[in-house]
Design a protein around this motif. Sequence first.
Motif, short mmCIF file in Angstrom:
data_model
loop_
_atom_site.label_atom_id
_atom_site.label_comp_id
_atom_site.label_asym_id
_atom_site.label_seq_id
_atom_site.Cartn_x
_atom_site.Cartn_y
_atom_site.Cartn_z
N PHE A 149 -18.59 18.95 64.75
CA PHE A 149 -19.78 18.12 64.57
C PHE A 149 -19.39 16.77 63.96
O PHE A 149 -20.00 16.31 63.00
CB PHE A 149 -20.83 18.83 63.70
N GLY A 150 -18.37 16.16 64.54
CA GLY A 150 -17.96 14.83 64.10
C GLY A 150 -17.64 14.78 62.62
O GLY A 150 -18.01 13.82 61.94
N ALA A 185 -13.08 15.53 67.04
CA ALA A 185 -13.98 15.92 65.94
C ALA A 185 -15.41 16.08 66.45
O ALA A 185 -16.12 17.01 66.06
CB ALA A 185 -13.92 14.88 64.82
N GLU A 186 -15.80 15.18 67.36
CA GLU A 186 -17.16 15.26 67.90
C GLU A 186 -17.35 16.53 68.72
O GLU A 186 -18.43 17.11 68.75
CB GLU A 186 -17.46 14.02 68.75
N TYR A 227 -25.25 16.37 69.32
CA TYR A 227 -24.03 17.03 69.83
C TYR A 227 -24.42 17.95 70.96
O TYR A 227 -25.57 18.38 71.07
CB TYR A 227 -23.32 17.81 68.71
N GLU A 228 -23.43 18.27 71.76
CA GLU A 228 -23.68 19.15 72.88
C GLU A 228 -23.70 20.60 72.43
O GLU A 228 -22.76 21.08 71.80
CB GLU A 228 -22.59 18.94 73.93
N GLY A 239 -6.36 17.35 65.09
CA GLY A 239 -6.86 16.27 65.95
C GLY A 239 -8.28 15.84 65.63
O GLY A 239 -8.90 15.11 66.40
N ILE A 240 -8.83 16.26 64.47
CA ILE A 240 -10.21 15.86 64.14
C ILE A 240 -10.23 14.54 63.35
O ILE A 240 -11.30 14.05 63.01
CB ILE A 240 -11.00 16.98 63.40
N SER A 241 -9.07 14.00 63.06
CA SER A 241 -8.95 12.61 62.62
C SER A 241 -7.47 12.23 62.73
O SER A 241 -6.61 13.12 62.87
CB SER A 241 -9.49 12.36 61.22
N ARG A 242 -7.21 10.94 62.68
CA ARG A 242 -5.83 10.45 62.84
C ARG A 242 -5.40 9.70 61.61
O ARG A 242 -6.15 8.87 61.07
CB ARG A 242 -5.75 9.51 64.03
N LYS A 243 -4.16 9.94 61.22
CA LYS A 243 -3.59 9.30 60.04
C LYS A 243 -3.29 7.84 60.35
O LYS A 243 -2.62 7.55 61.34
CB LYS A 243 -2.30 10.05 59.69
N VAL A 244 -3.77 6.94 59.51
CA VAL A 244 -3.58 5.51 59.78
C VAL A 244 -2.69 4.86 58.72
O VAL A 244 -1.75 4.16 59.03
CB VAL A 244 -4.96 4.80 59.86
#
Lengths: 145, 481
Positions: B399-400, B394-395, B337-338, B465-470
């Motif tokens: 840290f993803g 998330a990344e 990671y940056e 916004g660290i994951s999306r509902k599918v």
Amino acid sequence: MKRAEFRFEIVEDLASADFIFDAYGRTLEDLFKACATACFTAITEIERVEPSKEYNLMVDGEDQNELLYNYIAELIYLKDTEKSFFSYFEIHIAEDKKSLTSIVKGEPISYDKHVIKTDVKAVTHHRLNITERDGEFVTRMVLDL
Amino acid sequence: MQKKRISEYIWEIPPDQKPGMKVPARIVASEKLMAGMDEGVYNQVTNVACLPGIRQYAWCMPDGHWGYGFPIGGVAAFDMDEGIISPGGIGFDINCGVRLIRTSLTEDEVRPKLKELVDTLFRNIPAGVGKSGSVSLSRRDFTNVITQGAAWCQKNGYAWEEDLNRIEQRGQIPGADPSAVSDKAVNRGIDQIGTLGSGNHYLEVQAVRFDQGCDAEISRLLGVEAPGQVTIMIHCGSRGFGHQIGTDYLQSFGSAMKRYGITTNDRELACAPISSTEGRQYFGAMACAANAAFANRQVITHHVRQSFETVFDKPADRLGMNLVYDVAHNIAKIETYEIEGRPTKLLIHRKGATRAYGPGNPALSGIFHQTGQPVLVGGSMQTGSYLMVGTCMAEQLTFGSTCHGAGRVMSRAAAKKRVRGSDLLNQMERDGIIVRTASFSGLAEEAGFAYKNVSDVVEAVHNLGISRKVARLIPMANIKG
């Protein structure tokens, strides 16, 4: 009123996935016995476990806290490898509190005979700290389920 | 302890709130989740913020609750040179995780045969304390299992060729070192491959729903195509093998800390420098346990496919029983990671948290490069679970990482006082969820009310916004250890 040689009280108010209890013993051996009994009470109705098969254990530890951690860890290991529950714990702790010998008795797990509550994965160090209070040995113990 | 609101879904405890904090602690939560957050989380996440070599923030996800050492839901990144590795940041159940299998069957097709299906699954997949798996392994075989993980399963007929592409890191964590594993760990684990275990572990037959905000197009690309489609979710880990590795290393790290002059606020945060002999050994042992867990879920998958073949009288491939994905919830991994503008290798600890790589991440291949990595969020057995995908956000931010489940709000002892296992089983049957369990009291401990509302947790990570509902996956039947 005469207090029991050993006892334990389940702690319910922590929102955790673990089994938490406070253990008490008149002697250090009784305290260890309280923790061992609590551990198998978490797993099954311990009264139904017949002490028909005997195991001899020797456990070491750097101090009394480590010794207790290692003893309970050894019982959890024995449960998995012998596929057995235990209900009888005779414990002799060395004077320096760095080793013990124990006779443990129990029987193979039977889904017909035993009431299965849950499994104990591991003992943790959390709040494990043996102290003396009002003439008793006391510690909290957290078992990971 | 002061909690500063940074944004709608991020709360920060500044480093001046506890002596020794090297970075701020951050909690992902809505106002509602924050109001109900276990106080233990704040203490534990700030303890994590004190650990040597931690970078940026000590995170806790919205499903967070008290654990030992790290909170459940904890995510922390450590510098490879100055940082530490901690068994308490991973958990005793190393690579406890979730996998999702799709089918081409619909709810209407499965419902009439559901009882027969559940009984068949319960018969074929050992669940509960003291059960052995169907795979008989020599010690040499077991060494292959713990070094090769899912690849061993494929070589031995327990996996389809394509399955490996659908497992985090192809079901094989590099660096597994069998010499770092005790005989005791091997003795505990050698006959447990293909077993579910107990506690909160389960196997669930589910039906797909697309609630508001779900991305049905991404879902379709992942093979979860239509409302009413039947899926199977498996939640379990490395069993006694991983538990023993955790036990062994928590013990030996106590003395290692003295040697390296490390002190922590909690004995359960016992740790060693990543680059030390002890640190490297634990990483090697942890990787073995992670591989054992991937193999465990793969062998269970094999039995799930066989069970469906028996009940529906068709080969599993014709039933469309492809793997959607398999993720680890308890693990430490080396990722880049940056940090301060420079790509930096870090050891990411996730304890009750999920990796959530976004679209375009070079570690993702095939369709995942387009959709982002699937994230599997296991809810309580009464309320259902979610399929999500990871994001670039998330990344950049966490840290993803994202949430892993609903998160407990009630102790097991308290839950058992509130409901009897047999009553709960009847209630669930009335609600259309068939349950088979190795333990009635264990069932009561897993009642829906013992958990946070999984939808609240999912909304928090989706909105941040660290994951999306599918897709939402609602329970039809559940097998519990």
